[in-house]
Design a protein around this motif. Structure first.
Motif, PDB file in Angstrom:
ATOM      1  N   PHE A  15     -25.627  -6.125 -22.241  1.00 35.41           N
ATOM      2  CA  PHE A  15     -24.210  -5.590 -22.426  1.00 35.41           C
ATOM      3  C   PHE A  15     -24.222  -4.271 -23.257  1.00 35.41           C
ATOM      4  N   GLU A  16     -25.374  -4.042 -24.299  1.00 38.11           N
ATOM      5  CA  GLU A  16     -25.475  -2.814 -25.210  1.00 38.11           C
ATOM      6  C   GLU A  16     -25.717  -1.511 -24.541  1.00 38.11           C
ATOM      7  N   ALA A  87     -29.050 -10.058 -17.244  1.00 38.92           N
ATOM      8  CA  ALA A  87     -27.995 -10.194 -18.222  1.00 38.92           C
ATOM      9  C   ALA A  87     -26.623 -10.836 -17.744  1.00 38.92           C
ATOM     10  N   SER A  88     -26.634 -10.765 -16.143  1.00 37.78           N
ATOM     11  CA  SER A  88     -25.467 -11.166 -15.382  1.00 37.78           C
ATOM     12  C   SER A  88     -24.940 -12.553 -15.595  1.00 37.78           C
ATOM     13  N   LEU A  89     -23.785 -12.750 -16.181  1.00 39.46           N
ATOM     14  CA  LEU A  89     -23.340 -14.193 -16.429  1.00 39.46           C
ATOM     15  C   LEU A  89     -21.965 -14.371 -15.611  1.00 39.46           C
ATOM     16  N   ASP A 126     -22.736 -14.495 -27.593  1.00 40.84           N
ATOM     17  CA  ASP A 126     -23.895 -14.077 -26.765  1.00 40.84           C
ATOM     18  C   ASP A 126     -23.611 -13.083 -25.506  1.00 40.84           C
ATOM     19  N   ARG A 127     -22.296 -12.824 -25.634  1.00 41.23           N
ATOM     20  CA  ARG A 127     -21.959 -12.215 -24.206  1.00 41.23           C
ATOM     21  C   ARG A 127     -20.884 -10.947 -24.733  1.00 41.23           C
ATOM     22  N   ARG A 155     -25.542 -10.296 -24.222  1.00 37.55           N
ATOM     23  CA  ARG A 155     -26.172  -9.358 -25.279  1.00 37.55           C
ATOM     24  C   ARG A 155     -27.574  -9.527 -25.602  1.00 37.55           C
ATOM     25  N   ARG A 156     -28.087  -8.413 -26.070  1.00 34.45           N
ATOM     26  CA  ARG A 156     -29.454  -8.437 -26.299  1.00 34.45           C
ATOM     27  C   ARG A 156     -29.780  -9.079 -27.173  1.00 34.45           C
ATOM     28  N   GLY A 157     -31.098  -9.922 -27.257  1.00 31.38           N
ATOM     29  CA  GLY A 157     -31.679 -10.668 -28.222  1.00 31.38           C
ATOM     30  C   GLY A 157     -30.883 -12.075 -28.327  1.00 31.38           C
TER      31      GLY A 157
END
Lengths: 158, 158
Positions: A15-16, A87-89, A126-127, A155-157
């Motif tokens: 995301f970032e 990362a795709s949700l 988380d997103r 999101r990262r991490g």
């Protein structure tokens, strides 16, 4: 807006990494007559998608791809070059999908994507939600399709 | 809004036959696992569309159809049951496409269409623009996808 190269490889993008106003030009995919017809027969059986002769006599003057076929080819480029697979949700939807010019057999399509907005989720830490403006171009640099996409990204991490 | 049966057969339906507030429920199409995977591999190669095991471990808990696959299945029903093949002159686009629930192997999809607006073209007297609200339902009567469609349709006798 300036043209920006990818700074983060797609398999490490979260995301970032989607920064508003960044512009990406990416990908290239060919439009084949056989696939136009097969897609039309299954999903959009109108004569200008499925029948070469009827298409010639239609207002389009020849076979054109179903708008959903063009959107699907766009998605292939979007997944491979822009949407982070790690990362795709998923996506809640798209807005203002516009078919501006016919897509024909032999065309080569590419993608230009602009990050419009990146907003962390308030309910799910988380997103975040990324809003992107997508243009599909043909080999003459004509914009054949545009839309605004919404994508949930991790999101990262988290 | 009341539920309305088709009054005009689809092969004799022109712009004038699309009456605002009329509601049509029509069609039925099955979602096959093999097609979910094949569509995903070609157009939307994310693991939850293409890989049964990876999909099981994803937030979706199993394979789901690409949103573009669902939209394409919707189009098949839309062409066969609602959009007049004799009068269709293409579409400038769609608005507010929303994927509300996952579509899974074995689902049976049907269509509910409401005519929102029918407006004669000012520049081209042979046609009009019809705006429709489309809902895609599964076998549990859950709405899995919605959108607003725009379609150019030929006027009768032109």
């Amino acid at each position: 807006m300036t043209n920006t190269k990818f700074v983060t490889p797609i398999d490490d993008r979260y995301f970032e990494d989607y920064v508003p106003r960044a512009v990406y030009e990416c990908g290239c995919i060919g439009v084949e007559e056989a696939e136009i017809i097969a897609f039309g027969q299954r999903f959009d059986p109108q004569p200008f998608h499925t029948d070469r002769e009827a298409a010639r006599q239609s207002p389009f003057g020849g076979l054109i791809a179903s708008g959903w076929h063009t959107a699907s080819l766009m998605m292939r480029l979007f997944v491979e070059h822009y949407l982070s697979r790690v990362a795709s949700l998923g996506s809640p939807g798209v807005d203002e999908l516009r078919w501006l010019k016919p897509v024909r057999p032999g065309d080569m399509l590419s993608l230009r994507v602009t990050v419009l907005e990146a907003k962390p989720s308030r309910s799910k830490p988380d997103r975040g939600l990324v809003r992107s403006y997508i243009e599909v171009l043909n080999q003459h640099s004509e914009v054949v399709m545009t839309m605004k996409a919404l994508n949930f990204l991790q999101r990262r991490g988290t």
